[in-house]
Design a protein around this motif. Structure first.
Motif, PDB file in Angstrom:
ATOM      1  N   LEU A  80       0.816  -1.225   0.000  1.00  0.00           N
ATOM      2  CA  LEU A  80       0.000   0.000   0.000  1.00  0.00           C
ATOM      3  C   LEU A  80       0.839   1.260   0.000  1.00  0.00           C
ATOM      4  O   LEU A  80       0.518   2.243  -0.655  1.00  0.00           O
ATOM      5  CB  LEU A  80      -0.850   0.032   1.268  1.00  0.00           C
ATOM      6  N   GLU A  81       1.906   1.250   0.797  1.00  0.00           N
ATOM      7  CA  GLU A  81       2.619   2.515   1.059  1.00  0.00           C
ATOM      8  C   GLU A  81       3.937   2.214   1.750  1.00  0.00           C
ATOM      9  O   GLU A  81       4.150   1.107   2.263  1.00  0.00           O
ATOM     10  CB  GLU A  81       1.711   3.366   1.982  1.00  0.00           C
ATOM     11  N   TYR A  82       4.814   3.193   1.757  1.00  0.00           N
ATOM     12  CA  TYR A  82       6.073   3.106   2.515  1.00  0.00           C
ATOM     13  C   TYR A  82       6.078   4.252   3.533  1.00  0.00           C
ATOM     14  O   TYR A  82       6.789   5.233   3.355  1.00  0.00           O
ATOM     15  CB  TYR A  82       7.280   3.235   1.581  1.00  0.00           C
ATOM     16  N   PRO A  83       5.282   4.180   4.594  1.00  0.00           N
ATOM     17  CA  PRO A  83       5.221   5.322   5.521  1.00  0.00           C
ATOM     18  C   PRO A  83       6.504   5.401   6.354  1.00  0.00           C
ATOM     19  O   PRO A  83       7.036   4.383   6.769  1.00  0.00           O
ATOM     20  CB  PRO A  83       4.034   5.008   6.431  1.00  0.00           C
ATOM     21  N   GLY A  84       6.966   6.594   6.575  1.00  0.00           N
ATOM     22  CA  GLY A  84       8.226   6.733   7.303  1.00  0.00           C
ATOM     23  C   GLY A  84       8.079   7.538   8.583  1.00  0.00           C
ATOM     24  O   GLY A  84       9.076   7.947   9.176  1.00  0.00           O
ATOM     25  N   LYS A  85       6.825   7.756   9.009  1.00  0.00           N
ATOM     26  CA  LYS A  85       6.649   8.632  10.174  1.00  0.00           C
ATOM     27  C   LYS A  85       5.848   7.934  11.273  1.00  0.00           C
ATOM     28  O   LYS A  85       4.791   7.364  11.009  1.00  0.00           O
ATOM     29  CB  LYS A  85       5.888   9.891   9.732  1.00  0.00           C
ATOM     30  N   MET A  86       6.375   7.991  12.489  1.00  0.00           N
ATOM     31  CA  MET A  86       5.591   7.534  13.637  1.00  0.00           C
ATOM     32  C   MET A  86       5.825   8.538  14.759  1.00  0.00           C
ATOM     33  O   MET A  86       6.970   8.814  15.121  1.00  0.00           O
ATOM     34  CB  MET A  86       6.060   6.169  14.103  1.00  0.00           C
ATOM     35  N   GLU A  87       4.733   9.087  15.267  1.00  0.00           N
ATOM     36  CA  GLU A  87       4.869  10.127  16.294  1.00  0.00           C
ATOM     37  C   GLU A  87       3.991   9.819  17.488  1.00  0.00           C
ATOM     38  O   GLU A  87       2.890   9.277  17.323  1.00  0.00           O
ATOM     39  CB  GLU A  87       4.343  11.463  15.739  1.00  0.00           C
ATOM     40  N   GLN A 216     -10.406  10.752  28.642  1.00  0.00           N
ATOM     41  CA  GLN A 216     -11.192  10.805  29.869  1.00  0.00           C
ATOM     42  C   GLN A 216     -11.412   9.460  30.535  1.00  0.00           C
ATOM     43  O   GLN A 216     -12.347   9.278  31.304  1.00  0.00           O
ATOM     44  CB  GLN A 216     -12.524  11.517  29.642  1.00  0.00           C
ATOM     45  N   ILE A 217     -10.568   8.497  30.168  1.00  0.00           N
ATOM     46  CA  ILE A 217     -10.504   7.278  30.967  1.00  0.00           C
ATOM     47  C   ILE A 217      -9.023   6.961  31.124  1.00  0.00           C
ATOM     48  O   ILE A 217      -8.226   7.237  30.230  1.00  0.00           O
ATOM     49  CB  ILE A 217     -11.248   6.065  30.354  1.00  0.00           C
ATOM     50  N   PRO A 218      -8.657   6.388  32.270  1.00  0.00           N
ATOM     51  CA  PRO A 218      -7.229   6.145  32.490  1.00  0.00           C
ATOM     52  C   PRO A 218      -6.663   5.112  31.520  1.00  0.00           C
ATOM     53  O   PRO A 218      -7.408   4.308  30.949  1.00  0.00           O
ATOM     54  CB  PRO A 218      -7.169   5.609  33.928  1.00  0.00           C
ATOM     55  N   LYS A 219      -5.352   5.141  31.373  1.00  0.00           N
ATOM     56  CA  LYS A 219      -4.604   4.116  30.628  1.00  0.00           C
ATOM     57  C   LYS A 219      -5.123   3.925  29.204  1.00  0.00           C
ATOM     58  O   LYS A 219      -5.459   2.801  28.801  1.00  0.00           O
ATOM     59  CB  LYS A 219      -4.632   2.789  31.390  1.00  0.00           C
ATOM     60  N   SER A 220      -5.258   5.035  28.499  1.00  0.00           N
ATOM     61  CA  SER A 220      -5.795   4.915  27.143  1.00  0.00           C
ATOM     62  C   SER A 220      -5.006   5.782  26.169  1.00  0.00           C
ATOM     63  O   SER A 220      -4.287   6.691  26.576  1.00  0.00           O
ATOM     64  CB  SER A 220      -7.261   5.325  27.133  1.00  0.00           C
ATOM     65  N   SER A 221      -5.159   5.469  24.880  1.00  0.00           N
ATOM     66  CA  SER A 221      -4.529   6.300  23.849  1.00  0.00           C
ATOM     67  C   SER A 221      -5.396   6.238  22.602  1.00  0.00           C
ATOM     68  O   SER A 221      -6.233   5.335  22.452  1.00  0.00           O
ATOM     69  CB  SER A 221      -3.131   5.782  23.527  1.00  0.00           C
ATOM     70  N   VAL A 222      -5.173   7.211  21.720  1.00  0.00           N
ATOM     71  CA  VAL A 222      -5.890   7.218  20.436  1.00  0.00           C
ATOM     72  C   VAL A 222      -4.828   7.245  19.350  1.00  0.00           C
ATOM     73  O   VAL A 222      -3.876   8.028  19.423  1.00  0.00           O
ATOM     74  CB  VAL A 222      -6.815   8.450  20.335  1.00  0.00           C
ATOM     75  N   ILE A 223      -4.984   6.370  18.355  1.00  0.00           N
ATOM     76  CA  ILE A 223      -3.956   6.274  17.313  1.00  0.00           C
ATOM     77  C   ILE A 223      -4.580   6.499  15.942  1.00  0.00           C
ATOM     78  O   ILE A 223      -5.648   5.946  15.631  1.00  0.00           O
ATOM     79  CB  ILE A 223      -3.257   4.898  17.367  1.00  0.00           C
ATOM     80  N   PHE A 224      -3.891   7.329  15.154  1.00  0.00           N
ATOM     81  CA  PHE A 224      -4.264   7.514  13.751  1.00  0.00           C
ATOM     82  C   PHE A 224      -3.279   6.689  12.931  1.00  0.00           C
ATOM     83  O   PHE A 224      -2.074   6.748  13.162  1.00  0.00           O
ATOM     84  CB  PHE A 224      -4.150   9.001  13.379  1.00  0.00           C
ATOM     85  N   HIS A 225      -3.796   5.926  11.977  1.00  0.00           N
ATOM     86  CA  HIS A 225      -2.927   5.089  11.141  1.00  0.00           C
ATOM     87  C   HIS A 225      -3.410   5.196   9.708  1.00  0.00           C
ATOM     88  O   HIS A 225      -4.527   4.791   9.406  1.00  0.00           O
ATOM     89  CB  HIS A 225      -3.059   3.638  11.615  1.00  0.00           C
ATOM     90  N   SER A 226      -2.594   5.761   8.813  1.00  0.00           N
ATOM     91  CA  SER A 226      -3.032   5.842   7.419  1.00  0.00           C
ATOM     92  C   SER A 226      -2.852   4.485   6.740  1.00  0.00           C
ATOM     93  O   SER A 226      -2.008   3.685   7.142  1.00  0.00           O
ATOM     94  CB  SER A 226      -2.218   6.899   6.677  1.00  0.00           C
ATOM     95  N   TYR A 227      -3.652   4.251   5.700  1.00  0.00           N
ATOM     96  CA  TYR A 227      -3.511   3.061   4.830  1.00  0.00           C
ATOM     97  C   TYR A 227      -3.384   3.552   3.422  1.00  0.00           C
ATOM     98  O   TYR A 227      -4.386   3.988   2.839  1.00  0.00           O
ATOM     99  CB  TYR A 227      -4.757   2.179   4.879  1.00  0.00           C
ATOM    100  N   GLY A 228      -2.179   3.564   2.888  1.00  0.00           N
ATOM    101  CA  GLY A 228      -2.013   4.155   1.578  1.00  0.00           C
ATOM    102  C   GLY A 228      -2.342   5.636   1.685  1.00  0.00           C
ATOM    103  O   GLY A 228      -2.218   6.242   2.760  1.00  0.00           O
ATOM    104  N   ASP A 229      -2.804   6.243   0.569  1.00  0.00           N
ATOM    105  CA  ASP A 229      -3.048   7.694   0.639  1.00  0.00           C
ATOM    106  C   ASP A 229      -4.534   8.033   0.660  1.00  0.00           C
ATOM    107  O   ASP A 229      -4.920   9.188   0.564  1.00  0.00           O
ATOM    108  CB  ASP A 229      -2.333   8.434  -0.512  1.00  0.00           C
ATOM    109  N   ASP A 230      -5.380   6.997   0.814  1.00  0.00           N
ATOM    110  CA  ASP A 230      -6.806   7.303   0.777  1.00  0.00           C
ATOM    111  C   ASP A 230      -7.597   6.785   1.976  1.00  0.00           C
ATOM    112  O   ASP A 230      -8.714   7.217   2.224  1.00  0.00           O
ATOM    113  CB  ASP A 230      -7.408   6.733  -0.511  1.00  0.00           C
ATOM    114  N   LYS A 231      -6.987   5.852   2.703  1.00  0.00           N
ATOM    115  CA  LYS A 231      -7.716   5.259   3.832  1.00  0.00           C
ATOM    116  C   LYS A 231      -6.931   5.456   5.123  1.00  0.00           C
ATOM    117  O   LYS A 231      -5.711   5.647   5.100  1.00  0.00           O
ATOM    118  CB  LYS A 231      -7.877   3.754   3.613  1.00  0.00           C
ATOM    119  N   ALA A 232      -7.635   5.340   6.249  1.00  0.00           N
ATOM    120  CA  ALA A 232      -6.965   5.420   7.553  1.00  0.00           C
ATOM    121  C   ALA A 232      -7.875   4.795   8.593  1.00  0.00           C
ATOM    122  O   ALA A 232      -9.074   4.577   8.341  1.00  0.00           O
ATOM    123  CB  ALA A 232      -6.696   6.872   7.934  1.00  0.00           C
TER     124      ALA A 232
END
Ligand SMILES: Cc1cc2nc3c(=O)[nH]c(=O)nc-3n(C[C@H](O)[C@H](O)[C@H](O)COP(=O)(O)OP(=O)(O)OC[C@H]3O[C@@H](n4cnc5c(N)ncnc54)[C@H](O)[C@@H]3O)c2cc1C
Length: 418
Positions: A80-87, A216-232
């Motif tokens: 799908l892609e060669y993503p090079g960024k993780m933040e 607003q709840i403990p021990k949690s995170s939200v992650i954005f992850h792209s899939y190619g250039d059109d989906k995530a």
């Protein structure tokens, strides 16, 4: 009465790779999967793949990328892609992570897992493996301490060996006695998948948002992850002590609320069209062994701290098949005939997975103020070796180089992370 030489539970990456390698050696192998057909994902996945020196190596060719150890070609249309960024973004807005300048040269890529699963299934069938979709395995048949087959749709199906590639559920690995205690914790993840996003180059990659204030709840995170250039996908992960959702609101409400607080996520969510939602539970536990009499566990069903990875699941599938072939040749299906496969437990690959899982769990456990402190220590440093699991051995060396005042100051926290 034996119905098949080998039964495989689960037509995921591990199960299908094992089935292909067994069928290639003319073993009578039958695979059961509860999903209605091949190419369906039953849980969210980032779908990233990267090499691990000496264990997972890739070869570029005009047709795609060959995964050498399992002899599988990721054709161009499966990449799908060669993503090079993780933040990672912390409650005070501080960020740290990695940026890879040429991910294509480093062979860090994202696969179209649906297409990969379809090809793995067709490849196994071409060699003679029998795949049965839409059948839920309910139980292992265990007689006098030996796994003798499975129970599916009320029918007993018997075999010399059962290989489990059941994934995150781990029901059969537990029933076979590979774990000696209940999970120490659980990670519940819920994802909304979006399409029609027309992502810009700088939007491609992975961004994790941490902090209690956000979700607003403990021990949690939200992650954005792209899939190619059109989906995530936008995913919420919550670390829990029990196998139970016990907050006031539904997980979707917490996710949508968090999205509305982050301008980038809110914009992406409005721009795209939600087309799928899925969820999973990861059980945080390390098995004491990977085999028992007549039984071999593969991939997520046995990996330390909850999950393996796409490439490790495939590699374990191949090695489980080799172990099974040797047992079939000697007609010895006992624990001692299979136990060489336990070497995985001490392997660098499992070490890498354990490291990654521990890192995620520790970050989820940190208070907002510790998250900010960690970020202040790492901000501005490209932490590529920390995040490419394959290079976790370089981390210790890298840390020495990173001994700047700000790291020393936060050393206690950093030790919890690594
Ligand atoms: C949120 C998330 C993000 C991830 N991101 C990445 C990533 O970026 N890169 C990476 O390499 N890995 C990632 N992973 C891990 C990766 O998805 C797994 O390690 C990999 O899919 C494991 O393959 P498997 O064959 O062991 O199991 P699975 O692919 O899960 O296959 C298991 C199969 O077993 C079947 N099954 C289960 N129970 C039964 C039953 N009772 N009867 C019949 N069939 C059954 C299921 O239907 C399924 O088809 C991620 C995982 C999660 C949860």
């Amino acid at each position: 009465m034996i119905n098949h030489d080998v039964i495989i539970i689960g037509a995921g990456l591990a199960g299908l790779t094992a089935a292909y390698n067994l069928a290639k050696e003319e073993v009578d192998v039958k695979v059961f999967d509860r999903l209605p057909k091949s190419g369906i994902l039953d849980h969210p996945c980032g779908c990233m793949v990267s090499p691990v020196p000496n264990s997972i190596t890739f070869k570029n060719s005009s047709e795609g990328i060959l995964y050498k150890e399992v002899d599988f070609l990721f054709t161009e249309d499966m990449i799908l892609e060669y993503p090079g960024k993780m933040e990672f973004i912390m409650p005070n807005g501080c960020k740290f992570g990695m940026a890879i300048e040429n991910p294509q040269d480093e062979q860090i890529f994202q696969i179209d897992k649906e297409k990969v699963l379809i090809e793995l299934a067709e490849r196994a069938e071409r060699e003679g493996a029998q795949l049965e979709y839409g059948t839920n395995v309910s139980k292992l048949l265990i007689e006098k301490g030996q796994v003798k087959g499975i129970l599916a749709s009320g029918q007993q199906v018997r075999s010399h060996l059962v290989l489990s590639g059941e994934g995150l559920s781990r029901r059969f690995s537990y029933q076979a006695g590979l774990f000696d205690s209940d999970p120490e914790a659980y990670i519940f993840s819920y994802a909304v998948h979006l399409l029609d996003l027309h992502l810009k180059k700088e939007e491609i990659g992975q961004i994790g948002y941490f902090g209690e204030n956000l979700v607003q709840i403990p021990k949690s995170s939200v992650i954005f992850h792209s899939y190619g250039d059109d989906k995530a996908l936008i995913l919420i992960s919550v670390l829990l002590d029990e196998y139970k959702w016990f907050f006031d609101k539904s997980v979707e409400e917490y996710l949508l609320n968090a999205i509305s607080k982050v301008p980038f996520l809110e914009e992406i969510y409005k721009r795209g069209k939600a087309y799928e939602k899925n969820a999973c539970w990861m059980k945080i536990a390390k098995p004491k062994k990977l085999v028992d009499h007549g039984f071999i566990g593969m991939g997520d069903s046995v990996a330390p701290l909850g999950h393996s990875s796409n490439s490790i699941a495939m590699l374990m599938g191949k090695e489980a098949a080799n172990t099974a072939i040797e047992a079939l040749q000697t007609q010895d299906y006992s624990y001692s005939a299979l136990k060489s496969y336990n070497k995985w437990l001490e392997s660098d690959l499992f070490g890498g997975v354990e490291f990654e899982a521990k890192l995620i769990m520790t970050l989820l456990n940190f208070s907002d103020s510790d998250l900010n402190k960690i970020c202040n220590a790492f901000e501005g440093i490209n932490l590529e070796p920390f995040f490419i699991g394959s290079r976790w051995d370089i981390i210790k060396a890298s840390l020495k180089l990173l001994f700047k005042k700000r790291i020393l100051k936060n050393w206690k926290l950093i030790r919890q992370l690594f």
